[in-house]
Design a protein around this motif. Structure first.
Motif, PDB file in Angstrom:
ATOM      1  N   VAL A  46       5.852  10.154   4.617  1.00  0.00           N
ATOM      2  CA  VAL A  46       4.832  10.572   5.581  1.00  0.00           C
ATOM      3  C   VAL A  46       4.672  12.088   5.664  1.00  0.00           C
ATOM      4  O   VAL A  46       3.696  12.584   6.230  1.00  0.00           O
ATOM      5  N   ALA A 271      -4.134  11.196   6.074  1.00  0.00           N
ATOM      6  CA  ALA A 271      -3.446  10.145   6.834  1.00  0.00           C
ATOM      7  C   ALA A 271      -3.886   8.726   6.465  1.00  0.00           C
ATOM      8  O   ALA A 271      -3.030   7.860   6.237  1.00  0.00           O
ATOM      9  N   THR A 274      -2.542   7.652   3.040  1.00  0.00           N
ATOM     10  CA  THR A 274      -1.076   7.614   3.066  1.00  0.00           C
ATOM     11  C   THR A 274      -0.590   6.317   3.712  1.00  0.00           C
ATOM     12  O   THR A 274       0.291   5.628   3.176  1.00  0.00           O
ATOM     13  N   LEU A 275      -1.155   5.975   4.845  1.00  0.00           N
ATOM     14  CA  LEU A 275      -0.759   4.751   5.534  1.00  0.00           C
ATOM     15  C   LEU A 275      -1.110   3.521   4.702  1.00  0.00           C
ATOM     16  O   LEU A 275      -0.339   2.555   4.632  1.00  0.00           O
ATOM     17  N   LEU A 278       1.440   3.213   1.883  1.00  0.00           N
ATOM     18  CA  LEU A 278       2.720   2.703   2.378  1.00  0.00           C
ATOM     19  C   LEU A 278       2.652   1.203   2.637  1.00  0.00           C
ATOM     20  O   LEU A 278       3.596   0.462   2.341  1.00  0.00           O
ATOM     21  N   ALA A 279       1.521   0.742   3.172  1.00  0.00           N
ATOM     22  CA  ALA A 279       1.368  -0.696   3.419  1.00  0.00           C
ATOM     23  C   ALA A 279       1.383  -1.481   2.109  1.00  0.00           C
ATOM     24  O   ALA A 279       2.044  -2.527   2.001  1.00  0.00           O
TER      25      ALA A 279
END
Length: 327
Positions: A46, A271, A274-275, A278-279
């Motif tokens: 993150v 953001a 990135t999220l 990650l998911a």
């Protein structure tokens, strides 16, 4: 091709702060458990690491001075994800070859990033042309990829094995054997020759151009990084380098281009992707995310799937900005 003042000095402070701070912690890190050594990788999910490539779909619009349009943006995102899916398929089909390929690609990409940084910092007066810049990239990329291999082969083999096993549990042993079959002495000699040729070529050009300052700064970074990667555990040193060196320098390149120099705006742009990344990594590698080193291996394979399209974007940026050929 310059870094703005804040990005320039902030980036140098973060990069060298990470290196020197880690060297100061060498006694404590030498026997630290994997949970501690993996902290840079955990934070990279993150902070700086993964987000540094999260604005790639915006780059073509910014570089061309075009307004953001939904249709072309969607097509870019689909192409990006499709290329990443092909990379994951390669990891499933041939995990050892994919792991080796990822190491070599990272060698090239991290060297590529540092060549841009040398030029943006004004430390490239001793680099006479494309061939010498390619050699600079080879040397810079070798520091995080080859020095740990020579200095810490067992740990290096464990991480490469964990990557190979992320999608194919039986792939770890073949990857470990391959890494451990490379004699450390051969790697050290190869590194010595590579850096020696680079230093001598730089000295010849530096003398002709009176570029001693840029040569000295360049070689000081090379020497400092060589010690950093030789002394510290690879899990820690490569993770710190990824976040505080490579990622920060790329963000320094992107900040003025994509976000008018605003670090806050750039982080907001990064953001969502990135999220999302990650998911996806969590879904694809849910079964592999067990054990600390195994988790790092799975995370690195997820990064590999994103690195290939990221390298395509950065190569296109290099072409547009004449990184390898321009004065």
């Amino acid at each position: 091709m310059t870094f703005p003042f804040a990005w320039r000095w902030g980036g140098l402070a973060l990069a060298w702060g990470g290196v020197l701070g880690s060297l100061a912690l060498t006694p404590a890190l030498a026997d630290a458990p994997a949970a501690v050594l993996a902290l840079p990788w955990v934070s990279s999910a993150v902070v700086l690491g993964l987000p540094h490539g999260a604005v790639d779909p915006l780059v073509p619009f910014a570089m061309r001075g075009e307004p953001l349009r939904l249709g072309p943006l969607a097509r870019l995102c689909v192409a990006y994800l499709a290329l990443g899916a092909l990379v994951l398929a390669a990891w499933w089909a041939a995990p050892t070859a994919a792991a080796v390929g990822f190491v070599l690609l990272t060698w090239a990409h991290w060297g590529q990033g540092d060549v841009y940084a040398l030029r943006a910092l004004g430390w490239d007066a001793h680099l006479a042309g494309p061939a010498q810049r390619v050699l600079a990239g080879a040397v810079r990329g070798a520091l995080p990829m080859a020095v740990p291999l020579a200095a810490h082969p067992e740990v290096y083999a464990e991480v490469v094995g964990a990557m190979a096993a992320a999608l194919q549990p039986d792939g770890a042993e073949a990857a470990r054997r391959l890494v451990l079959g490379i004699p450390s002495a051969v790697v050290w000699v190869g590194l010595g020759v590579l850096i020696g040729v680079y230093a001598m070529w730089g000295a010849v050009v530096g003398r002709r151009r009176r570029a001693w300052r840029s040569l000295g700064l360049d070689l000081a970074e090379v020497a400092g990084l060589a010690v950093f990667f030789a002394v510290l555990p690879p899990l820690w040193s490569v993770g710190v380098y990824f976040c505080l060196w490579h990622a920060v320098r790329h963000l320094a390149r992107l900040g003025p281009l994509v976000a008018d120099g605003s670090a806050r705006r750039l982080s907001l742009y990064a953001a969502p992707a990135t999220l999302g990344a990650l998911a996806l990594i969590g879904l694809v590698f849910a079964d592999a995310l067990r054990g600390r080193v195994a988790s790092v291996g799975a995370y690195l394979v997820g990064i590999a799937a994103l690195t290939v399209p990221h390298v395509v974007v950065v190569a296109w940026m290099d072409l547009r900005q004449h990184v390898w050929t321009g004065r």
